[in-house]
Design a protein around this motif. Sequence first.
Motif, PDB file in Angstrom:
ATOM      1  N   UNK A  32      66.945 105.446 -62.966  1.00  3.40           N
ATOM      2  CA  UNK A  32      68.178 105.975 -63.549  1.00  3.40           C
ATOM      3  C   UNK A  32      67.920 106.702 -64.862  1.00  3.40           C
ATOM      4  N   UNK A  33      67.091 106.084 -65.714  1.00  2.00           N
ATOM      5  CA  UNK A  33      66.847 106.699 -67.022  1.00  2.00           C
ATOM      6  C   UNK A  33      66.129 108.041 -66.865  1.00  2.00           C
ATOM      7  N   UNK A  34      65.069 108.060 -66.059  1.00  2.00           N
ATOM      8  CA  UNK A  34      64.344 109.330 -65.864  1.00  2.00           C
ATOM      9  C   UNK A  34      65.267 110.360 -65.201  1.00  2.00           C
ATOM     10  N   UNK A  35      66.079 109.909 -64.245  1.00  2.00           N
ATOM     11  CA  UNK A  35      67.027 110.806 -63.582  1.00  2.00           C
ATOM     12  C   UNK A  35      68.030 111.386 -64.556  1.00  2.00           C
ATOM     13  N   UNK A  36      68.504 110.530 -65.504  1.00  2.00           N
ATOM     14  CA  UNK A  36      69.470 111.011 -66.491  1.00  2.00           C
ATOM     15  C   UNK A  36      68.831 112.035 -67.427  1.00  2.00           C
ATOM     16  N   UNK A  37      67.587 111.759 -67.834  1.00  3.65           N
ATOM     17  CA  UNK A  37      66.881 112.734 -68.682  1.00  3.65           C
ATOM     18  C   UNK A  37      66.806 114.079 -67.965  1.00  3.65           C
ATOM     19  N   UNK A  38      66.417 114.057 -66.695  1.00  2.00           N
ATOM     20  CA  UNK A  38      66.323 115.307 -65.919  1.00  2.00           C
ATOM     21  C   UNK A  38      67.681 115.997 -65.818  1.00  2.00           C
ATOM     22  N   UNK A  39      68.733 115.197 -65.556  1.00  2.00           N
ATOM     23  CA  UNK A  39      70.078 115.761 -65.402  1.00  2.00           C
ATOM     24  C   UNK A  39      70.514 116.450 -66.688  1.00  2.00           C
ATOM     25  N   UNK A  40      70.301 115.765 -67.837  1.00  2.00           N
ATOM     26  CA  UNK A  40      70.748 116.331 -69.109  1.00  2.00           C
ATOM     27  C   UNK A  40      69.988 117.617 -69.422  1.00  2.00           C
ATOM     28  N   UNK A  41      68.694 117.627 -69.105  1.00  2.00           N
ATOM     29  CA  UNK A  41      67.928 118.849 -69.385  1.00  2.00           C
ATOM     30  C   UNK A  41      68.385 119.987 -68.465  1.00  2.00           C
ATOM     31  N   UNK A  42      68.690 119.669 -67.198  1.00  2.00           N
ATOM     32  CA  UNK A  42      69.209 120.706 -66.291  1.00  2.00           C
ATOM     33  C   UNK A  42      70.498 121.299 -66.854  1.00  2.00           C
ATOM     34  N   UNK A  43      71.371 120.422 -67.377  1.00  2.00           N
ATOM     35  CA  UNK A  43      72.639 120.911 -67.915  1.00  2.00           C
ATOM     36  C   UNK A  43      72.396 121.795 -69.138  1.00  2.00           C
ATOM     37  N   UNK A  44      71.420 121.400 -69.966  1.00  2.00           N
ATOM     38  CA  UNK A  44      71.106 122.207 -71.146  1.00  2.00           C
ATOM     39  C   UNK A  44      70.595 123.585 -70.733  1.00  2.00           C
ATOM     40  N   UNK A  45      69.737 123.618 -69.697  1.00  2.00           N
ATOM     41  CA  UNK A  45      69.213 124.911 -69.229  1.00  2.00           C
ATOM     42  C   UNK A  45      70.349 125.771 -68.678  1.00  2.00           C
ATOM     43  N   UNK A  46      71.257 125.127 -67.942  1.00  2.00           N
ATOM     44  CA  UNK A  46      72.399 125.840 -67.371  1.00  2.00           C
ATOM     45  C   UNK A  46      73.231 126.486 -68.481  1.00  2.00           C
ATOM     46  N   UNK A  47      73.453 125.713 -69.550  1.00  2.00           N
ATOM     47  CA  UNK A  47      74.208 126.215 -70.695  1.00  2.00           C
ATOM     48  C   UNK A  47      73.488 127.410 -71.308  1.00  2.00           C
ATOM     49  N   UNK A  48      72.153 127.273 -71.446  1.00  2.00           N
ATOM     50  CA  UNK A  48      71.363 128.360 -72.021  1.00  2.00           C
ATOM     51  C   UNK A  48      71.497 129.620 -71.170  1.00  2.00           C
ATOM     52  N   UNK A  49      71.444 129.459 -69.831  1.00  2.00           N
ATOM     53  CA  UNK A  49      71.569 130.621 -68.941  1.00  2.00           C
ATOM     54  C   UNK A  49      72.913 131.306 -69.164  1.00  2.00           C
ATOM     55  N   UNK A  50      73.979 130.491 -69.270  1.00  2.00           N
ATOM     56  CA  UNK A  50      75.305 131.073 -69.473  1.00  2.00           C
ATOM     57  C   UNK A  50      75.387 131.824 -70.796  1.00  2.00           C
ATOM     58  N   UNK A  51      74.752 131.266 -71.840  1.00  2.00           N
ATOM     59  CA  UNK A  51      74.770 131.935 -73.139  1.00  2.00           C
ATOM     60  C   UNK A  51      74.016 133.260 -73.083  1.00  2.00           C
ATOM     61  N   UNK A  52      72.841 133.239 -72.417  1.00  2.00           N
ATOM     62  CA  UNK A  52      72.054 134.476 -72.288  1.00  2.00           C
ATOM     63  C   UNK A  52      72.885 135.547 -71.586  1.00  2.00           C
ATOM     64  N   UNK A  53      73.559 135.124 -70.496  1.00  2.00           N
ATOM     65  CA  UNK A  53      74.326 136.108 -69.724  1.00  2.00           C
ATOM     66  C   UNK A  53      75.516 136.624 -70.520  1.00  2.00           C
ATOM     67  N   UNK A  54      76.157 135.732 -71.289  1.00  2.00           N
ATOM     68  CA  UNK A  54      77.290 136.153 -72.103  1.00  2.00           C
ATOM     69  C   UNK A  54      76.827 137.159 -73.153  1.00  2.00           C
ATOM     70  N   UNK A  55      75.693 136.887 -73.794  1.00  2.00           N
ATOM     71  CA  UNK A  55      75.125 137.812 -74.778  1.00  2.00           C
ATOM     72  C   UNK A  55      74.806 139.152 -74.133  1.00  2.00           C
ATOM     73  N   UNK A  56      74.187 139.063 -72.944  1.00  2.00           N
ATOM     74  CA  UNK A  56      73.806 140.283 -72.232  1.00  2.00           C
ATOM     75  C   UNK A  56      75.026 141.135 -71.933  1.00  2.00           C
ATOM     76  N   UNK A  57      76.117 140.477 -71.514  1.00  2.57           N
ATOM     77  CA  UNK A  57      77.339 141.214 -71.197  1.00  2.57           C
ATOM     78  C   UNK A  57      77.908 141.880 -72.438  1.00  2.57           C
ATOM     79  N   UNK A  58      77.820 141.141 -73.571  1.00  2.00           N
ATOM     80  CA  UNK A  58      78.393 141.668 -74.796  1.00  2.00           C
ATOM     81  C   UNK A  58      77.660 142.923 -75.251  1.00  2.00           C
ATOM     82  N   UNK A  59      76.326 142.889 -75.131  1.00  2.00           N
ATOM     83  CA  UNK A  59      75.555 144.003 -75.670  1.00  2.00           C
ATOM     84  C   UNK A  59      75.388 145.147 -74.691  1.00  2.00           C
ATOM     85  N   UNK A  60      75.294 144.813 -73.434  1.00  2.00           N
ATOM     86  CA  UNK A  60      74.973 145.879 -72.477  1.00  2.00           C
ATOM     87  C   UNK A  60      76.062 146.055 -71.440  1.00  2.00           C
ATOM     88  N   UNK A  61      77.158 145.308 -71.614  1.00  2.00           N
ATOM     89  CA  UNK A  61      78.341 145.385 -70.772  1.00  2.00           C
ATOM     90  C   UNK A  61      78.080 145.917 -69.418  1.00  2.00           C
TER      91      UNK A  61
END
Lengths: 281, 291
Positions: A252-281
């Motif tokens: 459970x603990x290792x699974x939770x660590x993996x889950x939280x990191x996946x969510x962090x990466x997902x958030x990062x992807x969304x931020x990158x895409x939002x930035x990309x849209x803002x600058x290069x629309x």
Amino acid sequence: MTSSPPSSPQGFWHHVLQASWPWRVTWLYLTLFLFLPIAALLLKALTLNPAEIWRIATDPVAISTYNVTFFTALVAGIINGFAGLIIAWVLVRYEFPGKRFLDAIIDLPFALPTAVAGLTLSTIYSTNGWIGGFLEPFGIKVSFTRLGVLVAMIFISLPFAVRTVQPVLQDLEAEAEEAAWSMGASQWQTFWRVILPPLMPAILTGVAMGFSRAVGEYGSVVIIAGNIPFQDLIAPVLIIQRLEQFDYAGATVVGTVLLLISLAVLLAINLIQARGRRFYG
Amino acid sequence: MADSSLNQPVATAGAKSQRASRFQWGKWLLVTFVFGYLALILLVPALNVFIQAFKAGLPSLLDTLTSKFFLNAVKLTVIATAITVPLNTVFGLCAALSLANKNFPGRSLLISIIDLPFSISPVVAGLMLVLLFGNRGWFGPLLDASGIKIIFALPGIVMATIFVTMPFIAREVLPALEDAGTEQEEAAATLGATPWQTFWRVTLPSIKWSLLYGLILCNARAMGEFGAVAVVSGNIVGKTQTLPLFIEEAHIQYNTQAAYTAALLLSCLAVVTLVLKYFLERTAGIQHRGH
């Protein structure tokens, strides 16, 4: 006054069936098959006391699996970031025999089951395999080592790197490049200053998506790797080993660590895409 | 762009043609690199499956193809897929219909939630199901008392497969619905069509290619899912062993022939998937994107 007013019974049922019925199915399905399982993992993690969670999460074997998993996935993502850019460039800008075939086969990792990928990669990259045999005289072993994990992760994350960059490159006007050229910019200058900047968000998204997929990958890695702790054991395999020992807390603990990191990466992807849209629309 | 070199005079015709010839050279260098890279990562491995499967000859291949455990694995994979794909289709259509051409707070969050299973490791997904339905899980005692088996049985395999393939249909159908707009549906409703009639005769035809595209990808992943299924199935030979698990087991036991026979079957699935995908992208103009 040709259409019936929305308050008529027909209009009411129209609304219920068109909007609410699919809406209900959506939420029921998400609750049963997504929210409930995620809640089970997080609540199970919460029943452990913090000291125990910390002890399990920072256990030397666990730490070594994070190292192997995240570092190797990152290297695979970066290698594919470069290769993916070149592949996308070649597929968009050049005409050559076999182009359509190459374009279609990029998606092979999406279509080929990971067990098959692991099996065939481990054969080819073993010391007596077609490619592994060439590397063996140089003292390079791939199958059953960390390099094998890397090869499997490169395989699994390749399409992300190509398919995120390709459409952006397709939309990129050749005019800006030609203008830069005709004004005397060198090829390198054109590439660095005109072509690369608008592609950057797509490249980073592709790397992050590939990284995320590689971090979670199990099937191909478990077959090509030796799964030895401190060498080439990845976190998902550790979870399965813990479960096989009925160590639910550990899994459970290792699974939770993996889950939280996946969510962090997902958030990062969304931020990158939002930035990309803002600058290069 | 404060680059001084950009202010240089326009390049002469001679320099241009020189550049063009250098460019060609660069092209073939890059094309060669791409062929080499893809050969190492994709082409040689794919070719190897077919060669290894036929290496020991046809009789040995047929031996595995007709063995009991192999056939059981095929059967289980087909059954699990046949349950998963229709359920995910209903969900995907409902989710897409709820989201398309609508604007409400939290809409993009809901889209991210539907995409979430692609970001979660399949092994973690399987672990979640074990924590829910395993004998020490939330519903463990309840299931024990009622004699229902989920973990180490078909329902667990199906749920694990549903989890990992959940987003496929929704994410293909949603953009198609947005492209189609709502005018025709509204016209049908105004002309007195029931919602069902509107759905079958107006909405569905406009999204059929995207739906098919999603179905193909969902089907391929469902048949090939390994990580999530490995956690929940218990890998009981002849009972809860799917084709990917059969491959791993055969590989561990050095039964290379059996492993590659199963791999051959799944590779044929992959080839069919890629061919259908190719034609859908070409004829129906569906854009491929990363999953």
